[in-house]
Design a protein around this motif. Structure first.
Motif, PDB file in Angstrom:
ATOM      1  N   UNK A 103      30.961 -17.523 -16.974  1.00 54.35           N
ATOM      2  CA  UNK A 103      30.746 -18.966 -17.022  1.00 54.35           C
ATOM      3  C   UNK A 103      30.214 -19.432 -18.365  1.00 54.35           C
ATOM      4  N   UNK A 104      29.562 -18.557 -19.128  1.00 55.75           N
ATOM      5  CA  UNK A 104      29.009 -18.935 -20.421  1.00 55.75           C
ATOM      6  C   UNK A 104      30.104 -19.166 -21.461  1.00 55.75           C
ATOM      7  N   UNK A 111      22.707 -16.825 -15.767  1.00 63.71           N
ATOM      8  CA  UNK A 111      23.496 -18.023 -15.564  1.00 63.71           C
ATOM      9  C   UNK A 111      23.999 -18.609 -16.849  1.00 63.71           C
ATOM     10  N   UNK A 112      24.787 -19.681 -16.729  1.00 63.65           N
ATOM     11  CA  UNK A 112      25.371 -20.321 -17.905  1.00 63.65           C
ATOM     12  C   UNK A 112      24.374 -21.220 -18.613  1.00 63.65           C
ATOM     13  N   UNK A 113      23.254 -21.487 -17.963  1.00 62.98           N
ATOM     14  CA  UNK A 113      22.273 -22.380 -18.555  1.00 62.98           C
ATOM     15  C   UNK A 113      22.459 -23.819 -18.145  1.00 62.98           C
ATOM     16  N   UNK A 142      30.942 -21.673 -10.574  1.00 66.08           N
ATOM     17  CA  UNK A 142      30.639 -20.455 -11.326  1.00 66.08           C
ATOM     18  C   UNK A 142      29.412 -20.606 -12.213  1.00 66.08           C
ATOM     19  N   UNK A 143      29.051 -21.829 -12.559  1.00 66.81           N
ATOM     20  CA  UNK A 143      27.946 -22.058 -13.483  1.00 66.81           C
ATOM     21  C   UNK A 143      26.597 -22.144 -12.780  1.00 66.81           C
ATOM     22  N   UNK A 144      26.618 -21.990 -11.469  1.00 68.48           N
ATOM     23  CA  UNK A 144      25.368 -22.068 -10.719  1.00 68.48           C
ATOM     24  C   UNK A 144      25.113 -20.764  -9.973  1.00 68.48           C
ATOM     25  N   UNK A 145      24.059 -20.743  -9.227  1.00 69.17           N
ATOM     26  CA  UNK A 145      23.708 -19.531  -8.500  1.00 69.17           C
ATOM     27  C   UNK A 145      24.850 -19.137  -7.566  1.00 69.17           C
ATOM     28  N   UNK A 194      29.101 -19.543  -3.872  1.00 68.03           N
ATOM     29  CA  UNK A 194      30.171 -18.740  -3.275  1.00 68.03           C
ATOM     30  C   UNK A 194      29.739 -18.110  -1.953  1.00 68.03           C
ATOM     31  N   UNK A 195      28.484 -17.691  -1.838  1.00 65.46           N
ATOM     32  CA  UNK A 195      28.026 -17.118  -0.571  1.00 65.46           C
ATOM     33  C   UNK A 195      28.073 -18.145   0.543  1.00 65.46           C
ATOM     34  N   UNK A 196      27.409 -19.284   0.346  1.00 60.32           N
ATOM     35  CA  UNK A 196      27.452 -20.349   1.349  1.00 60.32           C
ATOM     36  C   UNK A 196      28.846 -20.941   1.459  1.00 60.32           C
ATOM     37  N   UNK A 197      29.548 -21.045   0.323  1.00 61.80           N
ATOM     38  CA  UNK A 197      30.903 -21.595   0.344  1.00 61.80           C
ATOM     39  C   UNK A 197      31.821 -20.797   1.248  1.00 61.80           C
TER      40      UNK A 197
END
Length: 962
Positions: free
Chosen positions: A381-382, A450-452, A569-572, A577-580
């Motif tokens: 993501x960075x 993370x991407x910041x 992708x830029x977040x936890x 993705x887990x909850x998604x």
């Protein structure tokens, strides 16, 4: 001078024969070949070459190219003579083009030259091997020619010297060539499928136009070769890239880039191309394993007739939730290669024989695949360009999965329910998957954090991911799914799966490209509103209008996938993705509950509410869109700058998408229906009808059973067959359609019956005879599962015969079954034509509802009232002469036998009167086999022990009647 075969440093002597005259000679002889054949053919055999399988003059009045050049003497010989002469200038043209465009270190000119050579050879192939000589090889070579025309056309545009006039003509002629393919296919369908008079003449005009545009495109090289003297001396230096026109070079280069969508703007590198190919194939592997999970889970509730406990494996996708734990996230990100390789266990599962162990192996593969992909997206993501490439690989992998399923008749060749015996390519797929995974992970992870970017809501992002993945999986993992949503029987008034499936792929491709090139336009409420309209139209309407909604939704889902996945992708990843995926799982279960409501807790609450599913899906995606549009303007500007700075991978992805579309079109061409199907015993005026409950095309050992079903149906010489438990168009069943393979392989017309949005277990009809009309019915079912029925009218040897295919409700719902028996009896009684019922009635012979089905109201008779051993499958008839009846054991294909009956269609009014008025004693009089003609007999191969565990049983032999 004759020995001057080199290029000196001043761009002098190049080769020892003429420049633009090569192009003009090629053009003149090629046109002469086709036009001379047309003139000779029209002069000598006009009425014969305009004749096709349906119509002749005056309905059809202009010949096709193939009829002109391949069917008659002497036009065929005239054509072949000229086309042989054309080959010399054609090869020379390709060679000169290479010499003009080749530069040190450039691979593209070599690749285009190779495609030009292969294109020339395949041209000779399809022109010298006509459809009359060998239809298959003619088609293969013709398809190959069109396939290699694509890189030749794009390459000539990309490599075009700075000549404004040549660039303009190439754009126009190349666009006209490929644009003509659309109406060409449309009118061919009108002719071949719908049998529209005059359609083939219009098709012929477009076919001739293709010839003119194709040859004309190559003729443009004369404008470039004019830089060579007759002695082929480069007096203007075009071979060194000197601009020979008044238009600035920079302007021409931009024109070329615009004409080719920038595909070749930054050059071609084999290593980069292999990277993208590996990425997309790895994405294909992910979708192949994910879509197989539902099929292997479905096997267990299918045999348990209810909740089995194995359904819990649907939660295998929630593994990204582990990435919410910091140390685990770091561990997985740093060991992505191991995780991706472990996910390939889902492909190895085909080697596991036991159903339970195979299920757990696939579940492990899905667990690792979701975990690995989520970690990869988070890690990359960075770097916006790399992230975009990963997202394109993931989504293009879905398109590749849909293409592969179409080529394999809706089965994925590397699924764990496939093996060599039923068409699987598991070993090949696994070998390529290992290579792709190694290349996909060959670079070290970019980061472990993370991407910041902390803006936006991870929760809303998870909602969007859940809705998006459900939409992609449930609607787009097979091109026939949404087509069957809008299917409503004969006559055909909408799309059909094996002809129009490419429209879905085209919409998916266009949507994906829109998401990449116009993310700002896609992530808006306007685009979301268009997507919602598409979903509503698909849900509420049928035929072409409903399919237009499907195409709109397909394009939107693919387009919005790019910004939604990038944002997630830029977040936890544990949240997004887990909850998604957890939300996705609930939608999958909801998706099954609406039809399986009779077998699951709380099922009646969501009974028949596909509309609720669509609303939920679009609402979840809307939450993701809200998250996108709420981002601040500065972040958008920064993201746009990053996207604009790194797009080199796009040309390879566009090329890959183009190849996938071409492959799909090739498969469509090969699968195009012939509509010339013949019954087994036409000379005897007899047809064999059968009924079979196919148990969702999974055999007792969890293998896909289409091939085994095909063999038995063919060997039993069944002309008309009803299939029950045949609707497989759900996530849990793999979004399959068994009827496509059976119909095309056996040469039969097919009515899928009530579509997947009608909430039944399915009823389908396959027939060697044309289906003139069919109506779908959902019978009264106030308590239990819906009972589907098909009422079809067939043209059987010139006599209209009605065929009913019906699946009654459950034994636990007697009131449903009573109401259904009354409804169907009235429906059958409304027919004044000869009729056959192919059914699953859930009743005992001569008892209860049996006496409603076999009654004065229906007018129907039992195929054999003395057969006391039935409970479910029944064949009834009226107005026909029944001559035989047999029951054939199923082996391990399904849980229900195949029942078949033979009927003779009355040839005269006297025979018809006897068939309608014969009493029980005459109608049911038994005779020995030798007393009936040979064409009326059942195959002898199933007597005694039979073959492959199929044999005549219950009576130990067929029964025959006078």
């Amino acid at each position: 001078m004759a020995n001057a075969k080199y290029k000196d440093k001043d761009g002098g002597v190049v080769l020892s024969f003429g420049g633009q005259w090569i192009s003009w000679t090629h053009t003149a002889i090629a046109y002469a070949a086709f036009l001379s054949a047309l003139i000779v053919g029209v002069s000598l055999h006009y009425t014969k070459i305009v004749q096709n399988e349906w119509y002749g003059y005056p309905e059809e009045w202009f010949p096709s190219v193939s009829a002109t050049i391949g069917d008659r003497y002497p036009e065929r010989s005239v054509f072949m003579l000229f086309i042989a002469i054309t080959s010399g200038p054609r090869f020379a043209l390709v060679g000169l083009w290479y010499l003009l465009t080749a530069k040190p270190g450039r691979v593209l000119p070599k690749a285009i030259a190779l495609s030009g050579v292969i294109r020339t050879l395949t041209c000779g192939g399809w022109t010298y091997i006509t459809s009359t000589d060998d239809h298959d090889w003619h088609d293969i070579l013709m398809i190959s020619y069109i396939v290699f025309t694509i890189p030749w056309t794009a390459g000539c545009l990309a490599l075009s010297p700075p000549n404004a006039k040549a660039i303009k003509y190439r754009k126009y002629l190349g666009g006209a060539f490929f644009g003509t393919l659309v109406p060409l296919v449309y009118f061919f369908i009108q002719h071949k499928v719908h049998r529209v008079a005059g359609a083939y003449t219009i098709y012929a005009f477009f076919e001739w136009s293709l010839i003119l545009f194709d040859v004309g495109f190559d003729a443009v090289t004369a404008l470039d070769f004019s830089t060579f003297e007759v002695v082929v001396r480069d007096v203007k230096g075009a071979s060194k890239g000197v601009n020979t026109s008044s238009v600035p070079t920079a302007v021409l280069e931009k024109e070329k880039e615009r004409a080719t969508a920038g595909v070749f703007a930054a050059g071609f590198h084999l290593g980069d191309a292999l990277d993208i190919a590996a990425d997309v194939y790895h994405g294909f592997i992910f979708w192949s394993i994910l879509t197989s999970l539902g099929v292997v889970i479905w096997y267990f509730p299918l045999w348990h007739m209810g909740i089995s406990g194995y359904e819990a494996l649907v939660m295998s996708t929630v593994s990204p939730a582990l990435l919410g734990i910091g140390p685990l996230r770091t561990l997985v990100v740093k060991n992505q290669r191991i995780c991706h390789l472990l996910s390939l266990a889902g492909l190895l599962a085909y080697l596991v024989k036991g159903p339970e162990a195979r299920l757990f192996t696939v579940g492990f593969g899905v667990w690792m695949g979701c975990l690995a992909w989520a970690a990869t997206l988070y890690s990359d993501a960075v770097h916006p360009a790399k992230l975009e490439a990963r997202i394109l690989a993931w989504t293009a992998g879905l398109i590749m999965s849909s293409v592969a399923k179409f080529a394999w008749y809706t089965n994925n060749p590397i699924w764990p329910i496939m093996h060599a015996e039923n068409g699987g390519w598991n070993g090949t797929g696994l070998f390529l998957a290992v290579l792709a995974a190694l290349r996909f992970t060959r670079r070290a992870p970019l980061q472990s954090g993370g991407s910041g970017d902390k803006s936006g809501s991870p929760l809303l992002s998870a909602f969007g991911i859940g809705g998006l993945f459900f939409g992609l999986h449930s609607l787009l993992s097979d091109t026939s799914t949404m087509i069957l949503w809008v299917w409503d029987g004969y006559p055909i008034r909408g799309p059909v799966s094996n002809v129009h499936g490419w429209y879905t792929i085209a919409a998916m491709t266009a949507g994906l490209l829109a998401g990449v090139f116009r993310p700002g336009a896609v992530a808006t409420w306007t685009a979301y509103g268009v997507g919602c309209i598409g979903a509503a139209v698909l849900t509420l309407y049928h035929q072409w209008f409903g399919y237009y909604g499907a195409l709109t939704l397909a394009a939107y889902l693919m387009a919005i996938s790019v910004p939604l996945i990038a944002n997630a992708a830029k977040r936890n990843p544990g949240t997004t993705f887990g909850l998604g995926f957890l939300i996705y799982n609930f939608l999958v279960l909801f998706h099954v509950w609406v039809v399986a409501y009779a077998f699951v807790p709380g099922g009646p609450l969501v009974r028949e509410h596909t509309d609720w599913i669509m609303i939920t899906m679009m609402t979840l995606i809307g939450a993701g869109v809200f998250n996108l549009v709420s981002q601040n303007a500065s972040r958008k500007k920064a993201a746009n700058k990053r996207r604009a700075a790194a797009t080199g991978h796009r040309k390879y992805h566009i090329g890959t998408l183009g190849l996938l579309n071409v492959f799909f079109l090739c498969a469509t061409f090969l699968r195009f229906p012939t509509n010339d199907y013949k019954p087994y015993h036409a000379d005897d005026n007899v047809f064999t009808a059968g009924i079979w409950t196919i148990h969702f095309s999974l055999d007792n050992d969890m293998w896909s059973s289409e091939y085994r079903m095909r063999d038995l149906i063919k060997e039993m010489e069944v002309d008309v067959i009803g299939l029950l438990e045949s609707d497989l168009q759900r996530v849990i069943m793999g979004n399959r359609d068994t009827t496509q393979f059976l119909a095309e392989d056996l040469g039969m017309y097919v009515d899928y019956g009530p579509g997947p949005n009608k909430h039944t277990w399915g009823a389908a009809l396959l027939s060697k005879f044309p289906i003139l009309n069919s109506t779908h019915h959902l019978l009264p079912s106030p308590v239990g599962e819906l009972a589907p029925a098909i009422h079809a009218t067939l043209d059987v040897y010139g006599t209209l015969v009605d065929v009913f295919v019906f699946h009654s409700g459950q034994e636990e719902d007697p009131e449903d079954r009573r109401l259904q028996s009354e409804y169907l009896a009235k429906l059958m009684g409304s027919s004044t034509r000869p009729a056959v019922l192919l059914s699953y009635l859930v009743t005992r012979p001569l008892e209860g509802n049996y006496n409603t089905y076999v009654s004065e109201t229906s007018g129907m008779h039992d195929v054999d009232p003395s057969d006391w051993d039935r409970w479910c499958e029944y064949i009834l008839f009226k107005g026909l002469r029944r001559t035989g009846y047999a029951r054939v054991s199923r082996s391990t294909i399904t849980d229900t036998e195949l029942q078949v009956a033979k009927f003779v269609v009355p040839r005269s009014d006297e025979e018809s009167a006897v068939a309608w008025t014969a009493g029980p004693e005459l109608r049911n009089r038994r005779v020995e086999e030798h007393e009936v003609p040979e064409g009326w007999r059942f195959p002898a191969m199933f007597r005694g022990a039979g073959v492959r565990d199929h044999r005549y049983h219950v009576f130990d032999e067929p029964r025959y009647y006078s």
